[in-house]
Design an enzyme around this catalytic site. Structure first.
Site, PDB file in Angstrom:
ATOM      1  N   ARG A  80       0.850  -1.192   0.000  1.00 46.00           N
ATOM      2  CA  ARG A  80       0.000   0.000   0.000  1.00 46.00           C
ATOM      3  C   ARG A  80       0.879   1.233   0.000  1.00 46.00           C
ATOM      4  O   ARG A  80       1.736   1.389   0.879  1.00 46.00           O
ATOM      5  CB  ARG A  80      -0.881   0.037   1.259  1.00 46.00           C
ATOM      6  CG  ARG A  80      -1.952  -0.986   1.269  1.00 46.00           C
ATOM      7  CD  ARG A  80      -3.058  -0.646   2.227  1.00 46.00           C
ATOM      8  NE  ARG A  80      -2.659  -0.080   3.504  1.00 46.00           N
ATOM      9  CZ  ARG A  80      -3.502   0.330   4.428  1.00 46.00           C
ATOM     10  NH1 ARG A  80      -4.804   0.260   4.198  1.00 46.00           N
ATOM     11  NH2 ARG A  80      -3.087   0.799   5.575  1.00 46.00           N
ATOM     12  N   THR A 104      -1.144   7.466  -0.587  1.00 47.18           N
ATOM     13  CA  THR A 104      -2.466   7.318  -1.231  1.00 47.18           C
ATOM     14  C   THR A 104      -3.259   6.135  -0.674  1.00 47.18           C
ATOM     15  O   THR A 104      -4.455   6.023  -0.917  1.00 47.18           O
ATOM     16  CB  THR A 104      -2.311   7.085  -2.745  1.00 47.18           C
ATOM     17  OG1 THR A 104      -1.624   5.830  -2.924  1.00 47.18           O
ATOM     18  CG2 THR A 104      -1.500   8.193  -3.402  1.00 47.18           C
ATOM     19  N   ASP A 136       0.355  -3.335  12.069  1.00 45.17           N
ATOM     20  CA  ASP A 136       0.848  -3.671  10.728  1.00 45.17           C
ATOM     21  C   ASP A 136       1.248  -5.137  10.704  1.00 45.17           C
ATOM     22  O   ASP A 136       2.241  -5.530  11.319  1.00 45.17           O
ATOM     23  CB  ASP A 136       2.034  -2.770  10.370  1.00 45.17           C
ATOM     24  CG  ASP A 136       2.442  -2.954   8.920  1.00 45.17           C
ATOM     25  OD1 ASP A 136       2.757  -4.089   8.524  1.00 45.17           O
ATOM     26  OD2 ASP A 136       2.418  -1.958   8.163  1.00 45.17           O
ATOM     27  N   ASP A 159       4.872  -6.051   9.384  1.00 49.18           N
ATOM     28  CA  ASP A 159       5.928  -5.683  10.350  1.00 49.18           C
ATOM     29  C   ASP A 159       5.931  -6.627  11.539  1.00 49.18           C
ATOM     30  O   ASP A 159       6.991  -6.988  12.061  1.00 49.18           O
ATOM     31  CB  ASP A 159       5.735  -4.242  10.829  1.00 49.18           C
ATOM     32  CG  ASP A 159       6.160  -3.237   9.772  1.00 49.18           C
ATOM     33  OD1 ASP A 159       6.918  -3.615   8.865  1.00 49.18           O
ATOM     34  OD2 ASP A 159       5.715  -2.077   9.852  1.00 49.18           O
TER      35      ASP A 159
HETATM   36  C1  PRP Z   1      -1.153  -4.883   4.288  1.00 41.72           C
HETATM   37  C2  PRP Z   1      -1.928  -6.184   4.358  1.00 41.72           C
HETATM   38  C3  PRP Z   1      -2.737  -6.136   3.094  1.00 41.72           C
HETATM   39  C4  PRP Z   1      -3.039  -4.675   2.939  1.00 41.72           C
HETATM   40  C5  PRP Z   1      -4.438  -4.431   3.394  1.00 41.72           C
HETATM   41  O1  PRP Z   1      -0.069  -4.996   3.454  1.00 41.72           O
HETATM   42  O2  PRP Z   1      -1.096  -7.300   4.450  1.00 41.72           O
HETATM   43  O3  PRP Z   1      -2.063  -6.632   1.960  1.00 41.72           O
HETATM   44  O4  PRP Z   1      -2.124  -3.982   3.796  1.00 41.72           O
HETATM   45  O5  PRP Z   1      -4.808  -3.120   3.171  1.00 41.72           O
HETATM   46  P1  PRP Z   1      -5.904  -2.701   2.105  1.00 41.72           P
HETATM   47  O6  PRP Z   1      -7.073  -3.609   2.306  1.00 41.72           O
HETATM   48  O7  PRP Z   1      -6.197  -1.280   2.474  1.00 41.72           O
HETATM   49  O8  PRP Z   1      -5.303  -2.847   0.745  1.00 41.72           O
HETATM   50  P2  PRP Z   1       0.975  -3.815   3.220  1.00 41.72           P
HETATM   51  O9  PRP Z   1       0.550  -2.993   2.048  1.00 41.72           O
HETATM   52  O10 PRP Z   1       1.207  -3.085   4.515  1.00 41.72           O
HETATM   53  O11 PRP Z   1       2.257  -4.558   2.731  1.00 41.72           O
HETATM   54  P3  PRP Z   1       3.173  -5.652   3.500  1.00 41.72           P
HETATM   55  O12 PRP Z   1       2.356  -6.914   3.611  1.00 41.72           O
HETATM   56  O13 PRP Z   1       4.317  -5.806   2.561  1.00 41.72           O
HETATM   57  O14 PRP Z   1       3.577  -5.100   4.837  1.00 41.72           O
HETATM   58  N1  URA Z   2      -2.474  -3.331   6.796  1.00 41.35           N
HETATM   59  C1  URA Z   2      -2.118  -3.795   8.014  1.00 41.35           C
HETATM   60  O1  URA Z   2      -1.116  -4.526   8.135  1.00 41.35           O
HETATM   61  N2  URA Z   2      -2.861  -3.459   9.079  1.00 41.35           N
HETATM   62  C2  URA Z   2      -3.959  -2.682   8.975  1.00 41.35           C
HETATM   63  O2  URA Z   2      -4.610  -2.425   9.993  1.00 41.35           O
HETATM   64  C3  URA Z   2      -4.317  -2.213   7.706  1.00 41.35           C
HETATM   65  C4  URA Z   2      -3.569  -2.552   6.630  1.00 41.35           C
END
Ligand code: PRP
Ligand code: URA
Length: 209
Positions: A104, A108, A200, A203
């Site tokens: 994400r 944005t 997160d 993380d």
């Molecule tokens: C997180 C999570 C989803 C997304 C959800 O990933 O694992 O993929 O956010 O959010 P959304 O429904 O608003 O799209 P992130 O983009 O933080 O990436 P990561 O898994 O690499 O940490």
């Molecule tokens: N992605 C995450 O990892 N946690 C949230 O709460 C939303 C998006």
């Protein structure tokens, strides 16, 4: 409209409560995530089509049942979806695994694609997309759109924590895709994080913050 299945099994809810706590470290978080994925996978695969075939027990011949037709593929959305793959593979060791990389954008909140590697015969498979978090729904919607462009017709989405906003968006974008969640939380905050959520997920799995 697709169905939303929210799990109310005590084992799942108990494990998720531990994961949510800020003091839970990466090792426990990862283990619990895989355990929950396995427990949820049991339910997500409940309606797989079966067929009869003949086997021989040491006593006699019998008509037994096996999973028929389409085989499974597990598709985690990177990174955090990786944390659910082993749990699913414990249940279905012969499933193929594809990977879709999305993150994400911090400004944005829109998903950005950076990787896609899927089994060659993905269109012939029942695909279970896994990602712990369904927040705005943007990542799940894009991942499923990518799969549909490759000809996949039978898709389900499995997450740990869903926000109402994400459920609505995903159901509107892909009304044919059932959603399985361990919990439906209250809302998103101004940064599009789920409340009360678990922070997160990526993380916390990988210890990057
Ligand atoms: C997180 C999570 C989803 C997304 C959800 O990933 O694992 O993929 O956010 O959010 P959304 O429904 O608003 O799209 P992130 O983009 O933080 O990436 P990561 O898994 O690499 O940490
Ligand atoms: N992605 C995450 O990892 N946690 C949230 O709460 C939303 C998006």
């Amino acid at each position: 409209m697709s169905k939303l299945h929210v799990f109310d099994h005590p084992l799942i809810t108990h494990k998720l409560s531990i994961m949510r706590q800020s003091g839970t470290g990466s090792k426990d978080f990862r283990e619990l995530l895989n355990e929950i994925a396995m427990l949820m996978g049991y339910e997500v695969t409940r309606d797989l089509p079966m067929e009869e075939y003949t086997i021989k027990t040491p006593m006699e011949t019998m008509k037994a049942k096996k999973i028929s037709g389409k085989k499974l593929a597990i598709v985690p959305i990177l990174r955090a979806g990786l944390g659910m793959v082993d749990g699913m593979l414990t249940l279905v060791p012969v499933a193929k695994v594809g990977h879709i990389g999305l993150y994400r954008d911090p400004e944005t909140h829109q998903p950005v694609e950076y990787y896609c590697k899927l089994p060659e015969d993905i269109e012939k498979r029942i695909v279970i997309v896994v990602d712990p978090m369904l927040a705005t729904g943007g990542s799940a919607i894009d991942a499923i759109t990518m799969l549909k462009k490759r000809g996949v017709t039978n898709i389900r989405f499995m997450c740990l924590v869903a926000a109402p906003e994400g459920v609505k968006a995903l159901q509107e974008a892909h009304p044919d895709v059932d959603i399985y969640a361990a919990a439906l939380d209250r809302e998103l905050n101004e940064n599009k994080y789920i409340l009360p959520g678990l922070g997160d997920a990526g993380d916390r799995i990988f210890g990057t913050k």
